[in-house]
Design an enzyme around this catalytic site. Structure first.
Site, PDB file in Angstrom:
ATOM      1  N   ASP A   1       0.787  -1.091  -0.043  1.00  8.81           N
ATOM      2  CA  ASP A   1       0.212  -0.042  -0.032  1.00  8.81           C
ATOM      3  C   ASP A   1       0.700   1.380   0.183  1.00  8.81           C
ATOM      4  O   ASP A   1       1.904   1.366   0.694  1.00  8.81           O
ATOM      5  CB  ASP A   1      -0.869   0.018   1.196  1.00  8.81           C
ATOM      6  CG  ASP A   1      -1.745   1.121   1.099  1.00  8.81           C
ATOM      7  OD1 ASP A   1      -2.676   1.161   0.514  1.00  8.81           O
ATOM      8  OD2 ASP A   1      -1.703   1.891   2.351  1.00  8.81           O
TER       9      ASP A   1
ATOM     10  N   GLU B   1       1.324  -0.428  -5.299  1.00  9.54           N
ATOM     11  CA  GLU B   1       0.296   0.688  -5.280  1.00  9.54           C
ATOM     12  C   GLU B   1       1.018   1.805  -5.622  1.00  9.54           C
ATOM     13  O   GLU B   1       1.406   2.568  -4.364  1.00  9.54           O
ATOM     14  CB  GLU B   1      -0.861   0.718  -4.237  1.00  9.54           C
ATOM     15  CG  GLU B   1      -1.928   1.812  -4.620  1.00  9.54           C
ATOM     16  CD  GLU B   1      -2.412   2.403  -3.448  1.00  9.54           C
ATOM     17  OE1 GLU B   1      -3.391   3.093  -3.599  1.00  9.54           O
ATOM     18  OE2 GLU B   1      -1.919   2.690  -2.364  1.00  9.54           O
TER      19      GLU B   1
END
Length: 741
Positions: free
Chosen positions: A422, A475
């Site tokens: 993330d 990401e």
């Protein structure tokens, strides 16, 4: 008893000196083992001391035979018991409390526990199996069962383990400091799995709020915040075939279609009025989710973070236990059994993992030992304004190693098939979401976070060695070069990068009223300019259907019919576009409502044919994508794609070929206006019949069923650089996929 009594030449006094006693009473002694436990008396025997506040009496018993060897006498210091015994021998303590009797070995009779190699590798930041080293480990020491605790707190003046077992009294179980690693350790005999515990830490400024264990393998159910002693993981793994084969199944030329979901809100048990009564356990989820994912044809599921997190509204993206599955859904064993069941069913499991930041809850990592230990000390480096969180100081070797070990913990112990990392962009740049003057340059004066870059490269190299075949997915929302290139080539070493640019551009396009799409034509084609600069996943994720952005179907313009047609066309376009696929739960059947983490999906919508049609289409797209090599086996190379029509902005029509390695093509044609187009001519490479393998406007998807009767024959007329051509009926707001027969 005389505190100053001398037992002879070279002997040990029964009582330590007054300064040691005062430090012990105040729980400020840095080395409790120097006072407590057994100490040779210089005459072949031993002096035993125990500090047990509120104990009534203490007897020493032989550890092997259980015979009483004699009492420990209470001293003038409340809670301090001492005694001298003629022989050096293993012993246990029989303690009388107001509530009853307790028999246990003395924690202070055990020597140093952690091996020097463990401590060295931890300090170096390269301990590959830290989750079996630090934290609470159920084990036997010298044949005695119990729990070994170990925690890193180098700037603490004293650390104690506290829990129900010692009425949360920090005086009872102070730990031993292992120099120079800064790790504190203690073995508590007879303690068992299931015990709740925290650490009481004395910092430079005094006692801190009780801290949960950074290395906890299990936790209490939120909103309770204590760690729990976990049994060693015990899963009946039956996924050897999957684990052996997954390297081939997860190659860049294999199909990868990911169903992203939030465990707590995919499906729940509801009451008679439809409100959520409780969330399903891992076992219950497996019974429902696995058949659904198989039916829908996805190759993998991706779970939003399931690491323990205090605030459910963070969806798991503010975790505090990087090694513990959330207690909301069951035990660590239950989670392992869920992963095993997925693998047996042929479904891969990807976890969202958050190494960028952590919440500032007082029981967590923030100011863990009274200093900025896990985070940067300077808020210009260590505080995220966007999320009100703290940033890991990955330049510190121990923190670097802590996060490395977290990744390996999930991949190795739980057989996880990949991690979606993330907020990578926030890790790469020191000025991420900061104004001038609000950030500190790196040592070269630049904006790159060199420590985080080194960490990500090291992480990806180590994962490739320790968990062969596992995916590492970034990401990453910027144009950072080489995210999915190998570290040897100067890249970051990820397997894939989320294509945020494609997601943004394509969603912006599809939200336009068709009458204006001609002016945005390049937004759908621009992604092909850079489609092979990285290995990409096309993500329609949870972030696109929350916070007022509308659900995927509710982004679509037009009336009800047009909204569904647009959605079917968009999903078909996505599946036919180069790049692996990711779709968030609910999008596969056109949920109208924005996703809400406190409610289950609106499954009742599947009683309506339009929603059922979208679901049927996604299943068929997945099966086509998996079965036809042209749609996946040259995903990451330009040879797999060939434009036929990219410039027909007037009609909002696009057409291209997807080529397999074997030279077998698929023809994809998209019409993004609500106007049916009859006999639209498109060039094709081969003569003969081209069969319609998918029409997003087909009646079985609740479309208008405008198409080509299952196939068309070519004409000898060359077109679009191809030797043959076909005249197609293009459905309104529809996508056709054809193959040569």
């Amino acid at each position: 008893m005389n505190a100053g009594k001398d037992l002879g030449k070279g002997s040990v006094a029964l009582l330590p000196d007054r300064q040691d006693i005062e430090a012990l009473i105040k729980a400020e002694h840095r080395d409790p083992f120097s006072i407590l436990g057994p100490h040779a008396d210089g005459q072949g025997g031993q002096v035993i001391r125990a500090f047990l506040p509120q104990a009534l009496s203490v007897n020493v018993i032989d550890r092997a035979g259980g015979q009483v060897l004699g009492p420990l006498s209470i001293t003038e210091v409340p809670g301090l018991f001492v005694g001298q015994f003629a022989q050096l021998q293993p012993y246990a303590l029989r303690i009388n409390w107001a509530a009853g009797e307790q028999t246990s070995e003395d924690p202070y009779s055990f020597g140093p526990l952690l091996g020097e190699m463990d401590l060295y590798l931890f300090a170096e930041g390269n301990h590959r199996d830290l989750s079996t080293c630090l934290g609470a480990q159920v084990m036997s020491v010298d044949g005695v069962p119990g729990v070994r605790f170990a925690v890193w707190a180098p700037n603490a003046r004293r650390v104690s383990v506290v829990g129900d077992f010692n009425i949360w009294d920090g005086r009872r179980h102070p730990m031993r400091l292992r120099h120079p690693s800064g790790v504190w350790e203690l073995f508590i005999p007879r303690l068992e799995a299931g015990e709740a515990y925290k650490y009481e830490i004395l910092g430079a400024e005094g006692i801190l709020p009780l801290k949960a264990d950074p290395m906890a393998l299990a936790t209490q159910l939120p909103p309770d915040t204590a760690s729990k002693v976990a049994s060693p993981l015990s899963v009946d793994w039956q996924d050897a075939h999957w684990m052996h084969a997954r390297g081939e199944l997860q190659r860049p030329d294999a199909p990868l279609s990911i169903y992203e979901l939030h465990v707590g809100s995919w499906q729940c048990e509801v009451d008679e009025v439809g409100e959520v009564a409780r969330q399903y356990t891992w076992h219950e989820l497996a019974e429902r989710l696995i058949p659904y994912v198989q039916h829908m044809g996805f190759t993998h599921i991706e779970l939003m973070p399931i690491m323990e997190h205090p605030f459910g509204g963070s969806w798991g993206y503010q975790p505090l236990s990087q090694f513990a599955p959330s207690a909301r859904f069951g035990s660590p064993d239950d989670f392992g059994a869920f992963v095993n069941a997925c693998h047996v069913a042929g479904i891969g499991v990807i976890l969202d993992w958050v190494p960028a930041h952590f919440p500032n809850d007082t029981h967590g990592l923030a100011q863990f030992d009274g200093t900025a230990l896990y985070e940067y000390a300077n808020p210009l480096e260590g505080f995220h304004k966007d999320w009100n969180t703290l940033i890991y100081n990955l330049g510190r070797t121990e923190v670097h190693g802590f996060m490395l070990a977290s990744a390996l913990h999930w991949l190795k112990h739980f057989h996880i098939d990949g991690l979606r990392v993330d907020a990578v962009a926030s890790m790469l740049y020191r000025d991420y979401s900061r104004q001038p003057g609000e950030w500190i340059p790196n040592r070269h004066g630049g904006r790159e976070n060199l420590e985080a870059i080194d960490f990500l490269r090291h992480l990806n190299d180590v994962v490739a060695l320790e968990a062969p075949g596992a995916l590492m997915i970034a990401e990453e929302s910027t144009a950072w070069p080489g995210v999915s290139q190998s570290t040897e080539q100067g890249g970051l070493g990820f397997s894939y990068k989320w294509n945020m640019g494609w997601m943004h551009d394509s969603l912006h396009y599809i939200q336009q009223d068709p009458v204006y799409r001609a002016h945005h034509h390049n937004e759908l084609s621009f992604g092909l300019v850079y489609a092979w600069t990285e290995r990409f996943i096309l993500p329609i994720s949870h972030d696109e259907v929350v916070h007022g952005k509308h659900s995927l179907i509710d982004k679509m313009p037009g009336d009800r019919w047009q909204k569904f047609a647009n959605l079917r066309a968009y999903l078909s376009f996505m599946w036919a576009h180069p790049g692996k696929k990711l779709l968030f739960m609910g999008c596969e059947f056109g949920q109208w409502r924005e996703w809400n983490h406190d409610q289950q999906l609106d499954w009742y919508l599947l009683q309506y044919p339009e929603h059922k049609g979208v679901q049927k289409l996604v299943g068929d797209l997945n099966r086509l994508y998996r079965d036809v090599p042209a749609l996946h086996d040259q995903d990451d190379v330009a040879q797999g794609f060939e434009w036929l029509i990219g410039d027909d902005a007037t009609n909002s029509v696009y057409a291209w070929l997807r080529w397999s390695k074997a030279g077998k093509p698929l023809l994809v044609v998209a019409n993004f206006t609500p106007v049916p187009r009859e006999a639209y001519r498109i060039g094709v490479p081969f003569g003969g019949t081209w069969g319609e393998v998918l029409n997003s406007d087909a009646a079985l998807y609740a479309g208008s069923n405008y198409g080509n009767g299952g196939g068309v024959h070519t004409h000898a007329d060359a077109s679009h650089g191809q030797p043959f051509s076909v005249a197609l009926n293009l459905p309104p707001l529809g996508v056709l996929i054809l193959e040569p027969q």
